[in-house]
Design an enzyme around this catalytic site. Structure first.
Site, PDB file in Angstrom:
ATOM      1  N   ASP A  46       0.846  -1.192   0.000  1.00 42.52           N
ATOM      2  CA  ASP A  46       0.000   0.000   0.000  1.00 42.52           C
ATOM      3  C   ASP A  46       0.880   1.241   0.000  1.00 42.52           C
ATOM      4  OD1 ASP A  46      -2.886   1.128   0.536  1.00 42.52           O
ATOM      5  OD2 ASP A  46      -1.541   2.191   1.898  1.00 42.52           O
ATOM      6  N   LYS A  80      -1.894   6.057  -4.682  1.00 44.58           N
ATOM      7  CA  LYS A  80      -2.922   7.066  -4.472  1.00 44.58           C
ATOM      8  C   LYS A  80      -2.593   8.343  -5.244  1.00 44.58           C
ATOM      9  CE  LYS A  80      -3.367   5.164   0.169  1.00 44.58           C
ATOM     10  NZ  LYS A  80      -2.097   4.428   0.205  1.00 44.58           N
ATOM     11  N   HIS A 113      -6.486  10.144  -2.884  1.00 41.67           N
ATOM     12  CA  HIS A 113      -5.919  10.146  -1.530  1.00 41.67           C
ATOM     13  C   HIS A 113      -6.783  10.949  -0.551  1.00 41.67           C
ATOM     14  CE1 HIS A 113      -1.798   9.765   0.659  1.00 41.67           C
ATOM     15  NE2 HIS A 113      -2.793   9.652   1.510  1.00 41.67           N
TER      16      HIS A 113
END
Length: 322
Positions: A46, A80, A113
């Site tokens: 991530d 993101k 994000h």
């Protein structure tokens, strides 16, 4: 150990329930850290442009692939879109820059994000740009409607640059609006979730819409003490909470494992981070046991609505959650 997954809509892709979070991984440590995470068994990485370490993350991924630990298709890589790239003409260029740094042809998940359009900073001027215009310390917003930004993100799916798309730090109202215009529905919602900030109604509603949920900052204030957060310093550490400690003792587990397992019991994915290989292994073991319902309910009683990743109380002074 059997890896457990969430099946994403509409793609049908399977996303691991436990991933490795890259926030606050020092760029110089990132290659070895990501390599070790993959070697330990993590298959979800991530990441985000604003973490300022994607070049190192890409090196770590490529090291693992080169050494035969995994194939690209074995990994689920999330990144993101930062807030300075919300205008429709900037979205793809931003993702292409991230793919270049990650040394990948595509990512598995591309998230907005923050629901916060900041004034554009050209990649050539500063990358990643952070919250402010170069040389300034005041937030400047931009005219970048989310429906136009989302359409550009959908185009990235059609171009094969990302397999799935979703959002981070969105509330129900924003999601309801998005579902009125999205041609490709968001697959994932990533938000701050821990026993001190449970967001039960948001989680339940998103899941009812077929939107998977990932928790970040699963350890509550622990992740934020180093950032200077007064909220984090003024609240009892989650790992010292008597309820968490008692449950940990009951199952002969660490308090961190209890915090992660509590999220998994809600069918919520987690992305913990550690530079220590033994703790990496321990965090993955959250998949290997179950918690009694009475213990889940005891933890549910710890909710204080206490948010730590809050741009209102941080330097930005933006009340996006209010």
């Amino acid at each position: 150990m059997t890896i457990e997954y969430l099946t994403l809509q509409p793609s049908g892709d399977k996303m691991p329930l436990v991933g490795f979070g890259c926030w606050k991984v020092d760029p110089k440590d990132a290659p070895e850290t990501i390599y070790n995470a993959i070697k330990t068994g993590y298959r979800l990485i991530d990441s985000a442009a604003n973490y300022k370490n994607e070049e190192g993350i890409g090196k770590g991924i490529q090291m693992a692939i080169k050494d035969g630990l995994v194939r690209r298709q074995d990994l689920f890589v999330t990144t993101k879109l930062w807030s300075t790239y919300h205008k429709k003409e900037h979205v793809r260029k931003a993702l292409e820059k991230q793919l270049e740094q990650l040394q990948l042809d595509y990512v598995d998940m591309f998230l907005v994000h923050f629901p916060l359009p900041l004034k554009y900073v050209p990649i050539e001027a500063k990358y990643p740009p952070g919250w402010y215009q170069p040389g300034e310390d005041v937030i400047t917003l931009d005219r970048a409607p989310m429906h136009e930004c989302w359409a550009a993100i959908e185009d990235c799916v059609r171009a094969g640059l990302t397999r799935n798309i979703g959002v981070s730090n969105f509330n129900v109202q924003l999601l309801m609006d998005m579902l009125t215009y999205a041609n490709i529905r968001p697959s994932l919602l990533q938000v701050e979730l821990h026993p001190y900030l449970q967001q039960e109604h948001l989680v339940r509603w998103a899941q009812q819409q077929g939107i998977a949920v990932t928790a970040y900052s699963s350890f509550g204030p622990t992740s934020f003490v180093s950032t200077g957060s007064r909220r984090a310093k003024n609240v009892q550490p989650l790992f010292e909470n008597p309820t968490i400690m008692d449950i940990a003792a009951k199952y002969n587990r660490q308090p961190s494992e209890v915090a992660l397992r509590w999220s998994l019991e809600r069918n919520v994915a987690v992305v913990p981070k550690s530079l220590n290989v033994d703790r990496m292994k321990m965090n993955l073991q959250a998949l290997d046991w179950k918690m009694d319902e009475e213990d889940v309910q005891a933890i549910n009683g710890l909710d204080m609505g206490l948010r730590f990743n809050d741009p209102m109380v941080n330097a930005q002074k933006l009340p996006i959650f209010y």
